[in-house]
Design an enzyme around this catalytic site. Structure first.
Site, PDB file in Angstrom:
ATOM      1  N   ASP A 167       0.837  -1.203   0.000  1.00  0.00           N
ATOM      2  CA  ASP A 167       0.000   0.000   0.000  1.00  0.00           C
ATOM      3  C   ASP A 167       0.868   1.247   0.000  1.00  0.00           C
ATOM      4  O   ASP A 167       1.290   1.683   1.043  1.00  0.00           O
ATOM      5  CB  ASP A 167      -0.912  -0.068   1.234  1.00  0.00           C
ATOM      6  N   GLU A 203      -2.749  10.529   0.590  1.00  0.00           N
ATOM      7  CA  GLU A 203      -3.962   9.697   0.635  1.00  0.00           C
ATOM      8  C   GLU A 203      -4.200   9.116   2.011  1.00  0.00           C
ATOM      9  O   GLU A 203      -5.330   9.055   2.484  1.00  0.00           O
ATOM     10  CB  GLU A 203      -3.861   8.559  -0.395  1.00  0.00           C
ATOM     11  N   GLU A 204      -3.143   8.681   2.658  1.00  0.00           N
ATOM     12  CA  GLU A 204      -3.316   7.985   3.939  1.00  0.00           C
ATOM     13  C   GLU A 204      -3.740   8.921   5.067  1.00  0.00           C
ATOM     14  O   GLU A 204      -4.275   8.468   6.075  1.00  0.00           O
ATOM     15  CB  GLU A 204      -2.006   7.279   4.342  1.00  0.00           C
TER      16      GLU A 204
END
Ligand SMILES: *[C@@H]1O[C@H](CO)[C@@H](O)[C@H](O)[C@H]1NC(C)=O
Ligand SMILES: *[C@@H]1O[C@H](CO)[C@@H](O)[C@H](O)[C@H]1NC(C)=O
Ligand SMILES: [Zn+2]
Length: 436
Positions: A167, A203-204
């Site tokens: 990820d 994004e995280e």
């Protein structure tokens, strides 16, 4: 002996790992760290011999925790430029609470029209398909490493571990390599102007990279011809037909400090907040008609995580202040419905309305185009993505696909196999060509 096609169309002969590692090293390896030096070099050789695997390694070796993506951005930009891509960068401001001016960039890239199709144009092409993933990771950084799980001997079984290996750097590498392979393959008949790559930051943590792109001139200028967007996140090599929605609330209690021997002189913020947290914690499990969170056939139950609690200063002081952060994963409904249900549940145990509730903007489940694509199994996932942060026109297909499992993605054991990565490379090529 196996044959592997690499990007430039050259066939590299590959030995399986059982041929590479001396027989004496073939018993189950319990401790990857104890891998004998010679065997480890052979694993490194497998990675170095593959354009995809070495690209993935290079990107994973650079730490890129959210808001600190400059170094990995520079690496990806230089890799793309070396492959004759035109790269547009977008400077994404640091979130205010970070108190930092460190630059970070979204990366938008497409095959240089003059080099790939012989056309010299100034205008930025309007692609039919965009491949997108994120270059930030969750903390902490975990170094890239290779190992062979016990009783495994095949090349495809080599385990690649470390932060971001799944990820989301797996998707970054696979998307780049899939496009390079198709551009180099005349049989694919890919028009270079039809495809672009988008790699975003943040994004995280906050989704600010994708929101920045979605609001940009670059996006407005180039999104006129979209057929599909292929979002990369770990889906175990399956096509996601949708993902759960998300909602967040912060609960705050303001009491009055006092000596713990005379608690009636104060008001405990901890005692005020606890019944509310208990009520919210149970909301996923009680039936909808009793005020519980939405359920659906597709996603099952909504779930609740009381993820952070803070309250008080010492065991012998009546706490003046307490707060908690709760995240909901929604199987149905939307942000407004959640707000109504959660507020009702809290006010039931806090009829005076003393607790403060701060809801962050969330969203309901996101439906995706995963059904009925030949050759792909489907899955639904419980995590959030950047997909709702990119506003696309009706009719534009949205796919979510990538190698590796979300079950390890943010953990200490984040990792995937060589086989996972190579299968997703084929999967992305198939999806890309079909989306055109
Ligand atoms: C980039 O384009 C030049 C021609 O302008 C060519 O010589 C070179 O091989 C290309 N590089 C790659 C990696 O495609
Ligand atoms: C923000 O950073 C600057 C310089 O690094 C520092 O002087 C300042 O105190 C910081 N402000 C806050 C609110 O942390
Ligand atoms: Zn991700």
């Amino acid at each position: 002996m196996k044959l592997l096609w690499c990007a430039v169309g050259v066939v590299i002969p590959f030995l399986t790992v059982d041929a590479l590692i001396p027989a004496s090293n073939q018993q189950p390896i319990q401790q990857p760290a104890a891998l004998p030096g010679a065997a480890h070099e052979k694993l490194e050789d497998v990675i170095s011999a593959s354009p995809l695997l070495s690209l993935h390694r290079a990107i994973c070796e650079v730490e890129s925790i959210s808001d600190d993506e400059l170094a990995v951005g520079k690496l990806v930009i230089s890799l793309l430029k070396a492959h004759n891509f035109t790269v547009k960068t977008q400077s994404v401001p640091q979130p205010e609470e970070r108190n930092s001016t460190k630059p970070r960039y979204n990366i938008y890239a497409y095959p240089d029209p003059s080099k790939y199709s012989g056309i010299d144009v100034d205008a930025i092409p309007s692609p039919k398909v965009v491949l997108s993933s994120h270059i930030d990771t969750v903390p902490p950084h975990i170094p890239y490493s290779l190992s062979l799980p016990p009783a495994k001997t095949a090349r495809e079984d080599i385990l690649i571990s470390g932060r971001g290996t799944v990820d989301d750097k797996a998707c970054v590498a696979v998307q780049i390599q899939a496009l390079l392979d198709l551009l180099a393959d005349p049989d694919a008949k890919l028009d270079p102007l039809d495809v672009a790559l988008l790699f975003v930051v943040g994004e995280e943590a906050h989704g600010d990279g994708m929101r920045h792109f979605s609001a940009s001139d670059l996006y407005r200028q180039t999104n006129t011809n979209y057929h599909a967007i292929l979002f990369g996140e770990p889906t175990e090599g399956k096509l996601a037909t949708g993902h759960k929605g998300i909602g967040m609330v912060k609960v705050k209690a303001r009491g009055k400090a006092a000596h713990s021997g005379y608690p009636w002189l104060g008001r405990s913020a901890n005692s005020m907040i606890l019944p509310a947290l208990l009520a919210l914690d149970g909301l996923g499990d009680i039936p909808e008609d009793a005020g519980g969170l939405p359920r659906s056939e597709k996603y099952g139950k909504s779930t609740v995580n009381v993820g952070l609690m803070r309250g008080g200063v010492a065991g012998n002081v009546v706490p003046e202040y307490a707060e908690a952060s709760i995240t909901f994963r929604l199987a149905g409904g939307d942000s407004d419905e959640l707000k109504e249900l959660a507020t009702k549940a809290v006010r039931k145990v806090d009829p005076e309305g003393l607790l403060e509730l701060e809801f962050a903007q969330g969203y309901g489940p996101i439906e995706l185009d995963g059904d009925g694509v030949d050759g792909f199994d489907t899955i639904t996932v419980n995590y959030g993505t950047d997909i709702p942060n990119l506003k696309v026109a009706d009719g534009v297909k949205r796919y979510l696909y990538g190698p590796g499992s979300i079950l390890v993605a943010h953990g200490k054991n984040e990792g995937l196999t060589v086989g996972d990565l190579e299968e997703a490379l084929d999967g992305y090529k198939t999806l890309l060509l079909r989306s055109l």
